[in-house]
Design a protein around this motif. Structure first.
Motif, PDB file in Angstrom:
ATOM      1  N   ILE A 151      46.195  46.307  42.819  1.00 38.74           N
ATOM      2  CA  ILE A 151      46.084  44.896  43.150  1.00 38.74           C
ATOM      3  C   ILE A 151      46.221  44.084  41.869  1.00 38.74           C
ATOM      4  O   ILE A 151      45.602  44.408  40.854  1.00 38.74           O
ATOM      5  CB  ILE A 151      44.734  44.584  43.809  1.00 38.74           C
ATOM      6  N   GLU A 173      46.101  39.914  40.858  1.00 41.93           N
ATOM      7  CA  GLU A 173      45.930  38.516  41.246  1.00 41.93           C
ATOM      8  C   GLU A 173      46.355  37.661  40.065  1.00 41.93           C
ATOM      9  O   GLU A 173      45.898  37.870  38.942  1.00 41.93           O
ATOM     10  CB  GLU A 173      44.480  38.216  41.591  1.00 41.93           C
ATOM     11  N   HIS A 199      50.863  43.728  50.641  1.00 50.63           N
ATOM     12  CA  HIS A 199      50.791  42.270  50.739  1.00 50.63           C
ATOM     13  C   HIS A 199      51.353  41.660  49.463  1.00 50.63           C
ATOM     14  O   HIS A 199      51.092  42.145  48.367  1.00 50.63           O
ATOM     15  CB  HIS A 199      49.340  41.807  50.919  1.00 50.63           C
ATOM     16  N   LEU A 215      48.852  36.918  45.111  1.00 52.91           N
ATOM     17  CA  LEU A 215      48.207  38.214  45.270  1.00 52.91           C
ATOM     18  C   LEU A 215      49.255  39.264  45.587  1.00 52.91           C
ATOM     19  O   LEU A 215      50.078  39.081  46.483  1.00 52.91           O
ATOM     20  CB  LEU A 215      47.178  38.149  46.403  1.00 52.91           C
ATOM     21  N   ILE A 257      49.427  43.381  46.496  1.00 54.24           N
ATOM     22  CA  ILE A 257      48.742  44.639  46.820  1.00 54.24           C
ATOM     23  C   ILE A 257      49.826  45.650  47.148  1.00 54.24           C
ATOM     24  O   ILE A 257      50.640  45.430  48.046  1.00 54.24           O
ATOM     25  CB  ILE A 257      47.781  44.492  48.018  1.00 54.24           C
ATOM     26  N   ASN A 298      50.897  50.086  47.373  1.00 52.62           N
ATOM     27  CA  ASN A 298      50.399  51.455  47.437  1.00 52.62           C
ATOM     28  C   ASN A 298      51.565  52.418  47.336  1.00 52.62           C
ATOM     29  O   ASN A 298      52.714  52.072  47.587  1.00 52.62           O
ATOM     30  CB  ASN A 298      49.581  51.701  48.704  1.00 52.62           C
ATOM     31  N   TYR A 329      51.792  49.218  38.384  1.00 52.67           N
ATOM     32  CA  TYR A 329      50.588  48.445  38.047  1.00 52.67           C
ATOM     33  C   TYR A 329      50.599  48.025  36.575  1.00 52.67           C
ATOM     34  O   TYR A 329      50.395  46.855  36.250  1.00 52.67           O
ATOM     35  CB  TYR A 329      49.362  49.295  38.374  1.00 52.67           C
ATOM     36  N   THR A 387      42.612  42.491  38.261  1.00 52.71           N
ATOM     37  CA  THR A 387      43.457  43.622  38.644  1.00 52.71           C
ATOM     38  C   THR A 387      42.581  44.780  39.105  1.00 52.71           C
ATOM     39  O   THR A 387      41.397  44.840  38.791  1.00 52.71           O
ATOM     40  CB  THR A 387      44.345  44.121  37.486  1.00 52.71           C
ATOM     41  N   ILE A 428      41.551  46.736  54.096  1.00 58.40           N
ATOM     42  CA  ILE A 428      42.817  46.108  53.720  1.00 58.40           C
ATOM     43  C   ILE A 428      43.674  45.894  54.952  1.00 58.40           C
ATOM     44  O   ILE A 428      44.363  44.880  55.086  1.00 58.40           O
ATOM     45  CB  ILE A 428      43.561  46.951  52.665  1.00 58.40           C
ATOM     46  N   ALA A 488      40.565  41.528  44.196  1.00 59.30           N
ATOM     47  CA  ALA A 488      40.496  42.841  43.542  1.00 59.30           C
ATOM     48  C   ALA A 488      39.043  43.318  43.417  1.00 59.30           C
ATOM     49  O   ALA A 488      38.735  44.477  43.695  1.00 59.30           O
ATOM     50  CB  ALA A 488      41.150  42.785  42.166  1.00 59.30           C
TER      51      ALA A 488
END
Length: 122
Positions: free
Chosen positions: A11, A13, A37, A47, A49, A51, A61, A75, A89, A113
Motif C-alpha cells: 500500500i 498513500e 485499488h 491510494l 493497493i 498484490n 513497492y 506505506t 480489503i 496503510a
C-alpha cells in the motif's frame, strides 16, 4: 478473495493525485502484480493497493516509494497477510469472526496503510 489473492500486499498513500498516477505507472512498468485499488481516497490524496508474489510486489513497492518520494504519506508492505486482512480489503467484513471472544475493538487510524497493518495479526 482469500483463495485467489497472491501472498503479498503493498500500500502506498500519496499526498498528490498526479504523483500517484505517475507512481503507479512506473510500478506497473517495473514488476508484475495485480492492482486491488488505485484512485483518490480523499481530496488531494491517492491510494495504491497492489498484490502479487512476494518478490514482485516488494520490487514494485520499493520502486513506488522511490518515485513518490516526498509525496508519500504512509506505506505498508505485508507479505503473507492474515486472511482477515484480505477479507477487510475486499470489504467482506461480515465474514470476519471474533476468535473465541465476546469483545469488540475499535481502531481509528490516520491512514489506510496503518489501518490495514492493524488488522494483520500474523
Amino acid at each position: 478473495m482469500p483463495n485467489t489473492i497472491d501472498p503479498a500486499i503493498a500500500i502506498l498513500e500519496l499526498s498528490s493525485i498526479a504523483k500517484g498516477i505517475i507512481t503507479l505507472d512506473t510500478m506497473i512498468k517495473q514488476s508484475h502484480f495485480s492492482v486491488i485499488h488505485a484512485g483518490y481516497n480523499m481530496p488531494g490524496k491517492y491510494l495504491i493497493i497492489i498484490n502479487g508474489k512476494v518478490a514482485d510486489t516488494e520490487e514494485a513497492y520499493f520502486k513506488g516509494q522511490e518515485v513518490a518520494n516526498d509525496f508519500l504519506i504512509d506505506t505498508l508492505f505485508l507479505p503473507h497477510p492474515d486472511e482477515n486482512v484480505l477479507l477487510a480489503i475486499d470489504k467482506k467484513f461480515q465474514n470476519i469472526h471474533a476468535r473465541e471472544s465476546n469483545s469488540l475493538a475499535i481502531i481509528e487510524c490516520m491512514t489506510v496503510a496503518s489501518t490495514i497493518k492493524s488488522l494483520d495479526i500474523s
